[in-house]
Enzyme design. Structure first.
Site, PDB file in Angstrom:
ATOM      1  N   ASP A 283       0.843  -1.189   0.000  1.00 50.03           N
ATOM      2  CA  ASP A 283       0.000   0.000   0.000  1.00 50.03           C
ATOM      3  C   ASP A 283       0.876   1.236   0.000  1.00 50.03           C
ATOM      4  O   ASP A 283       2.002   1.226   0.509  1.00 50.03           O
ATOM      5  CB  ASP A 283      -0.909   0.002   1.229  1.00 50.03           C
ATOM      6  CG  ASP A 283      -2.159   0.831   1.024  1.00 50.03           C
ATOM      7  OD1 ASP A 283      -3.235   0.233   0.798  1.00 50.03           O
ATOM      8  OD2 ASP A 283      -2.064   2.070   1.066  1.00 50.03           O
TER       9      ASP A 283
ATOM     10  N   ASP B 204       3.872   2.105  -4.440  1.00 52.95           N
ATOM     11  CA  ASP B 204       3.124   3.068  -5.241  1.00 52.95           C
ATOM     12  C   ASP B 204       2.902   2.420  -6.600  1.00 52.95           C
ATOM     13  O   ASP B 204       3.844   2.268  -7.388  1.00 52.95           O
ATOM     14  CB  ASP B 204       3.920   4.366  -5.380  1.00 52.95           C
ATOM     15  CG  ASP B 204       3.273   5.372  -6.323  1.00 52.95           C
ATOM     16  OD1 ASP B 204       2.166   5.101  -6.823  1.00 52.95           O
ATOM     17  OD2 ASP B 204       3.890   6.431  -6.568  1.00 52.95           O
ATOM     18  N   VAL B 205       1.671   2.014  -6.896  1.00 52.15           N
ATOM     19  CA  VAL B 205       1.421   1.238  -8.111  1.00 52.15           C
ATOM     20  C   VAL B 205       1.567   2.061  -9.381  1.00 52.15           C
ATOM     21  O   VAL B 205       1.559   1.499 -10.481  1.00 52.15           O
ATOM     22  CB  VAL B 205       0.037   0.559  -8.091  1.00 52.15           C
ATOM     23  CG1 VAL B 205      -0.070  -0.423  -6.935  1.00 52.15           C
ATOM     24  CG2 VAL B 205      -1.094   1.586  -8.061  1.00 52.15           C
TER      25      VAL B 205
ATOM     26  N   ASN C 235      -5.368  -4.770  -6.730  1.00 50.01           N
ATOM     27  CA  ASN C 235      -6.608  -4.198  -6.224  1.00 50.01           C
ATOM     28  C   ASN C 235      -6.577  -2.683  -6.062  1.00 50.01           C
ATOM     29  O   ASN C 235      -7.626  -2.046  -6.035  1.00 50.01           O
ATOM     30  CB  ASN C 235      -6.927  -4.852  -4.865  1.00 50.01           C
ATOM     31  CG  ASN C 235      -8.060  -4.169  -4.150  1.00 50.01           C
ATOM     32  OD1 ASN C 235      -9.225  -4.345  -4.505  1.00 50.01           O
ATOM     33  ND2 ASN C 235      -7.726  -3.372  -3.140  1.00 50.01           N
TER      34      ASN C 235
ATOM     35  N   TYR D 211     -13.145   6.627 -15.011  1.00 43.52           N
ATOM     36  CA  TYR D 211     -13.122   5.407 -14.200  1.00 43.52           C
ATOM     37  C   TYR D 211     -13.509   4.189 -15.047  1.00 43.52           C
ATOM     38  O   TYR D 211     -12.835   3.160 -15.040  1.00 43.52           O
ATOM     39  CB  TYR D 211     -14.086   5.580 -13.029  1.00 43.52           C
ATOM     40  CG  TYR D 211     -14.115   4.428 -12.052  1.00 43.52           C
ATOM     41  CD1 TYR D 211     -13.067   4.219 -11.166  1.00 43.52           C
ATOM     42  CD2 TYR D 211     -15.214   3.573 -11.998  1.00 43.52           C
ATOM     43  CE1 TYR D 211     -13.112   3.182 -10.253  1.00 43.52           C
ATOM     44  CE2 TYR D 211     -15.269   2.531 -11.081  1.00 43.52           C
ATOM     45  CZ  TYR D 211     -14.215   2.336 -10.211  1.00 43.52           C
ATOM     46  OH  TYR D 211     -14.252   1.299  -9.312  1.00 43.52           O
TER      47      TYR D 211
ATOM     48  N   LYS E  76     -11.524   0.631 -16.058  1.00 46.04           N
ATOM     49  CA  LYS E  76     -12.066  -0.640 -15.593  1.00 46.04           C
ATOM     50  C   LYS E  76     -12.447  -1.553 -16.759  1.00 46.04           C
ATOM     51  O   LYS E  76     -12.299  -2.770 -16.682  1.00 46.04           O
ATOM     52  CB  LYS E  76     -13.255  -0.393 -14.663  1.00 46.04           C
ATOM     53  CG  LYS E  76     -12.878   0.301 -13.361  1.00 46.04           C
ATOM     54  CD  LYS E  76     -11.762  -0.442 -12.612  1.00 46.04           C
ATOM     55  CE  LYS E  76     -11.476   0.179 -11.258  1.00 46.04           C
ATOM     56  NZ  LYS E  76     -10.441  -0.555 -10.499  1.00 46.04           N
TER      57      LYS E  76
END
Length: 294
Positions: A37, A63-64, A90, A156, A160
């Site tokens: 995270d 940090d993705v 996730n 968004y 997705k």
């Protein structure tokens, strides 16, 4: 992956919300848990909670939006546990708005987190899963907004939808390597995704062009509170992994909306069969697209 006990899972965005619920569910199933995270203190607290329940758990700050950060998280996972069997990509944020009102920085931010973050996770962890020969699983968190597109949520939804598409393709690529792939498409879940701007890196993505004051947060918090318990969704994820499901759904009330979308697509095929323009094409032409089965 029928037997999860003793195997290792890493969960990005695992310190809170749906990620934390996945940590609880997979931990209860006997897995070792690595919490990844961007919020170090929250991750540390979550690990303490898991350990108090006799779950073997560690944490790493990730940090993705940074491929290098995800790679470091992968290296730390191997250093702590020796192997990794399951990666749950996730981490995600939500942003949207009317056409022309979404700041350029928000487009970059949502793509970096929701889309590229999944790419980085798959690229970093799949070779590690494959290396031990015991098989494994990839879970990518999309959304019901990856199957339908509510107005005003285009940034968004775009990310997705991409997560769904990538998961479908990777599913066929990785099946021969004994690695399952699932895409999670929940509806409204009671999480703190509404407060995702607390981690927005304004130095990279620019200052917000819109004011997000306490009133906005209060309205979003109230709306999100009407969602279902994230632990229920996480338990559904465990079921989906054990059954090697491609699509993991938690909000069955959306079935009609999704069906209506696909019926619209099928109706467009039927209409095109009557097209004068297409009638000129050879009747025996072969599909030049790659089969969905690879």
């Amino acid at each position: 992956m029928k037997d999860l006990r003793g195997k290792t899972a890493i969960i990005t965005g695992g310190a809170s919300g749906l990620g934390a619920a996945m940590a609880d569910a997979f931990g209860s199933a006997g897995m070792n848990i690595m919490i990844a995270d961007i919020e170090a203190e929250v991750a540390r607290t979550k690990v303490e909670e898991l350990r108090a329940r006799n779950v073997t758990a560690e944490w790493v700050q990730v940090d993705v939006t940074s491929r290098e950060s995800v790679r470091k998280g992968a290296a730390e996972t191997i250093a702590k546990f020796g192997k990794v069997h399951l990666v749950a990509n996730n981490a995600g944020i939500g942003t949207g708005g009317s056409l022309g009102s979404v700041p350029e920085g928000d487009w970059d931010w949502v793509i970096d987190v929701n889309l590229k973050g999944v790419v980085y996770g798959v690229e970093a962890f799949v070779p590690l899963i494959e290396s031990h020969g015991e098989g494994g699983h990839v879970i990518n968190t999309a959304s019901m907004a990856g199957l339908i597109s509510p107005s005003g949520m285009e940034p968004y939804c775009a990310t997705k939808y991409a997560v769904v598409a990538m998961s479908e393709g990777w599913r066929h690529q990785l099946a021969p390597r004994n690695i399952g792939v699932s895409v999670l498409c929940p509806g409204l879940v009671s999480t703190n995704i509404y407060a995702g701007r607390r981690n927005r890196q304004n130095a990279i993505y620019g200052e917000n062009d819109k004011a997000y004051g306490q009133a906005d947060l209060d309205r979003q918090r109230e709306w999100m509170a009407g969602g279902i318990d994230p632990l229920v969704v996480a338990q559904r994820v465990v079921e989906g992994v054990r059954d090697n499901d491609l699509y993991i759904l938690s909000h069955v009330e959306y079935e009609k909306v999704v069906r209506d979308r696909f019926e619209g697509i099928l109706a467009a095929f039927e209409k095109s069969k009557q097209s004068s323009a297409l009638a000129a094409l050879p009747k025996d032409r072969r599909l030049d697209a790659v089969s969905i089965d690879g």
